[in-house]
Scaffold this motif. Structure first.
Motif, mmCIF file in Angstrom:
data_model
loop_
_atom_site.group_PDB
_atom_site.id
_atom_site.type_symbol
_atom_site.label_atom_id
_atom_site.label_comp_id
_atom_site.label_asym_id
_atom_site.label_seq_id
_atom_site.Cartn_x
_atom_site.Cartn_y
_atom_site.Cartn_z
ATOM 1 N N TRP A 10 0.849 -1.197 0.000
ATOM 2 C CA TRP A 10 0.000 0.000 0.000
ATOM 3 C C TRP A 10 0.874 1.232 0.000
ATOM 4 O O TRP A 10 1.846 1.320 0.752
ATOM 5 C CB TRP A 10 -0.896 0.028 1.234
ATOM 6 C CG TRP A 10 -1.978 -0.995 1.274
ATOM 7 C CD1 TRP A 10 -2.137 -2.000 2.194
ATOM 8 C CD2 TRP A 10 -3.082 -1.112 0.366
ATOM 9 N NE1 TRP A 10 -3.249 -2.740 1.908
ATOM 10 C CE2 TRP A 10 -3.856 -2.221 0.790
ATOM 11 C CE3 TRP A 10 -3.481 -0.406 -0.765
ATOM 12 C CZ2 TRP A 10 -5.003 -2.629 0.123
ATOM 13 C CZ3 TRP A 10 -4.625 -0.808 -1.437
ATOM 14 C CH2 TRP A 10 -5.379 -1.901 -0.988
ATOM 15 N N PHE A 11 0.487 2.230 -0.823
ATOM 16 C CA PHE A 11 1.190 3.504 -0.854
ATOM 17 C C PHE A 11 0.403 4.605 -0.146
ATOM 18 O O PHE A 11 0.875 5.737 -0.058
ATOM 19 C CB PHE A 11 1.460 3.924 -2.299
ATOM 20 C CG PHE A 11 2.424 3.019 -3.032
ATOM 21 C CD1 PHE A 11 3.340 2.234 -2.359
ATOM 22 C CD2 PHE A 11 2.418 2.974 -4.417
ATOM 23 C CE1 PHE A 11 4.239 1.405 -3.032
ATOM 24 C CE2 PHE A 11 3.307 2.167 -5.112
ATOM 25 C CZ PHE A 11 4.221 1.370 -4.419
ATOM 26 N N PHE A 49 12.477 1.086 -3.551
ATOM 27 C CA PHE A 49 11.916 2.079 -4.469
ATOM 28 C C PHE A 49 10.682 1.486 -5.137
ATOM 29 O O PHE A 49 10.597 0.274 -5.349
ATOM 30 C CB PHE A 49 12.948 2.533 -5.517
ATOM 31 C CG PHE A 49 13.451 1.453 -6.444
ATOM 32 C CD1 PHE A 49 12.782 1.147 -7.628
ATOM 33 C CD2 PHE A 49 14.614 0.750 -6.139
ATOM 34 C CE1 PHE A 49 13.259 0.157 -8.488
ATOM 35 C CE2 PHE A 49 15.099 -0.230 -6.994
ATOM 36 C CZ PHE A 49 14.421 -0.528 -8.174
ATOM 37 N N PRO A 50 9.706 2.337 -5.463
ATOM 38 C CA PRO A 50 8.477 1.845 -6.100
ATOM 39 C C PRO A 50 8.680 1.645 -7.593
ATOM 40 O O PRO A 50 9.412 2.395 -8.246
ATOM 41 C CB PRO A 50 7.466 2.960 -5.833
ATOM 42 C CG PRO A 50 8.303 4.199 -5.777
ATOM 43 C CD PRO A 50 9.624 3.789 -5.172
ATOM 44 N N LEU A 51 7.993 0.645 -8.147
ATOM 45 C CA LEU A 51 7.997 0.468 -9.594
ATOM 46 C C LEU A 51 7.098 1.531 -10.223
ATOM 47 O O LEU A 51 6.013 1.804 -9.705
ATOM 48 C CB LEU A 51 7.481 -0.926 -9.974
ATOM 49 C CG LEU A 51 8.513 -2.058 -10.055
ATOM 50 C CD1 LEU A 51 9.217 -2.275 -8.722
ATOM 51 C CD2 LEU A 51 7.844 -3.352 -10.514
ATOM 52 N N TYR A 75 -1.537 1.801 -4.559
ATOM 53 C CA TYR A 75 -0.726 0.619 -4.251
ATOM 54 C C TYR A 75 0.225 0.372 -5.410
ATOM 55 O O TYR A 75 0.157 1.016 -6.460
ATOM 56 C CB TYR A 75 -1.616 -0.613 -4.030
ATOM 57 C CG TYR A 75 -2.415 -1.011 -5.260
ATOM 58 C CD1 TYR A 75 -1.869 -1.871 -6.210
ATOM 59 C CD2 TYR A 75 -3.696 -0.512 -5.476
ATOM 60 C CE1 TYR A 75 -2.599 -2.225 -7.347
ATOM 61 C CE2 TYR A 75 -4.417 -0.859 -6.606
ATOM 62 C CZ TYR A 75 -3.857 -1.716 -7.534
ATOM 63 O OH TYR A 75 -4.567 -2.061 -8.670
ATOM 64 N N GLY A 76 1.103 -0.574 -5.217
ATOM 65 C CA GLY A 76 2.022 -0.927 -6.294
ATOM 66 C C GLY A 76 3.006 -1.965 -5.835
ATOM 67 O O GLY A 76 2.821 -2.594 -4.783
ATOM 68 N N TYR A 77 4.051 -2.151 -6.620
ATOM 69 C CA TYR A 77 5.131 -3.036 -6.229
ATOM 70 C C TYR A 77 6.305 -2.180 -5.765
ATOM 71 O O TYR A 77 6.669 -1.201 -6.412
ATOM 72 C CB TYR A 77 5.562 -3.909 -7.413
ATOM 73 C CG TYR A 77 4.909 -5.270 -7.446
ATOM 74 C CD1 TYR A 77 3.605 -5.450 -6.988
ATOM 75 C CD2 TYR A 77 5.583 -6.384 -7.955
ATOM 76 C CE1 TYR A 77 3.009 -6.692 -7.030
ATOM 77 C CE2 TYR A 77 4.984 -7.627 -7.996
ATOM 78 C CZ TYR A 77 3.711 -7.779 -7.536
ATOM 79 O OH TYR A 77 3.111 -9.007 -7.569
#
Length: 249
Positions: free
Chosen positions: A144-145, A185-187, A238-240
């Motif tokens: 979750w971001f 770091f986020p993708l 959200y993301g990876y």
């Protein structure tokens, strides 16, 4: 034995999850103090786009790539041969929860988009034994971001992967599991669309006829379409996250 439709759905695609060569290179560039010929284990490699990229950016490395689905490994072997790195990549059909390697066999473990299969906490614990002292575990994990995700995003992830946590929570889990968090770091959005969702959308259109009358296959297609729709509307929530972890002494 009949191949599960989930594998058929992803066969032949560039990737089986979000990611990009740019992100792979960025993660690998963070690693320091590697031996001249590091031993790398790619866990749940899928078709191995990232495996080939690691071989490109680290000419001295030797990579063992594992997956449970032989057609993915065959696709990787073909891609590696085309890239001129086949001689440094060994494929092994094996499950990530029963990896057939001795303790302290590898300098780097790589796991893009795969640890969710056994769970973040479980994977960190199970795979740590494979690393040499000071070795790295590089992986991507859904996170979750935002503090309060929308009901639509929350409902999807509750159905898909209820273990999803914030980046901060996963950092704490990694520390507790005996790793130093070197970097995260986020993708970017492109890592979801360019080599994953866009090819998948085309694949789904071609698979609908083949799936007709097969309830399991139809349900998987519907769920994949829901996943893409949720990400299109709520992907900022959200993301990876790429985690670069180092085994503590």
């Amino acid at each position: 034995m009949e191949t599960p439709f989930i594998f058929t759905m992803h066969e032949g695609l560039p990737r089986q999850g979000p990611g990009s060569n740019e992100c792979t290179r960025k993660a690998f560039s963070i690693l320091a103090d590697l031996p001249a010929q590091p031993e790398v284990l790619d866990i749940g490699c899928g078709a191995g786009m990232q495996t080939v990229e690691v071989a490109r950016v680290c000419p001295g490395c030797r990579i063992t790539a594992t997956d449970v689905h032989q057609p993915y490994l065959d696709q990787l072997a073909g891609s590696a041969a085309s890239a001129g790195v086949r001689d440094r990549i060994t494929t092994v059909r094996a499950s990530m929860d029963d990896l057939p390697f001795p303790d302290a066999s590898f300098d780097v473990l790589w796991a893009e988009g795969s640890i969710f299969i056994i769970g973040f906490r479980e994977g960190l614990a199970a795979w740590r034994r494979l690393l040499r002292a000071g070795g790295y575990l590089c992986l991507t994990e859904a996170a979750w971001f935002v503090k309060d995700p929308s009901p639509e995003a929350a409902a999807f992830w509750n159905d898909c992967y209820p273990a999803i946590k914030t980046v901060a929570a996963n950092r704490a889990i990694a520390e507790d599991a005996g790793y130093e968090v070197v970097a995260t770091f986020p993708l970017p959005a492109s890592a979801w669309w360019d080599d994953y969702y866009t090819p998948m959308i085309e694949r789904l259109a071609n698979l609908r006829a083949a799936a007709a009358g097969n309830p399991e296959a139809e349900a998987l297609i519907a769920f994949e379409e829901r996943e893409i729709a949720v990400h299109r509307e709520h992907g900022s929530e959200y993301g990876y996250e790429f985690f670069i972890l180092r085994k503590k002494e």
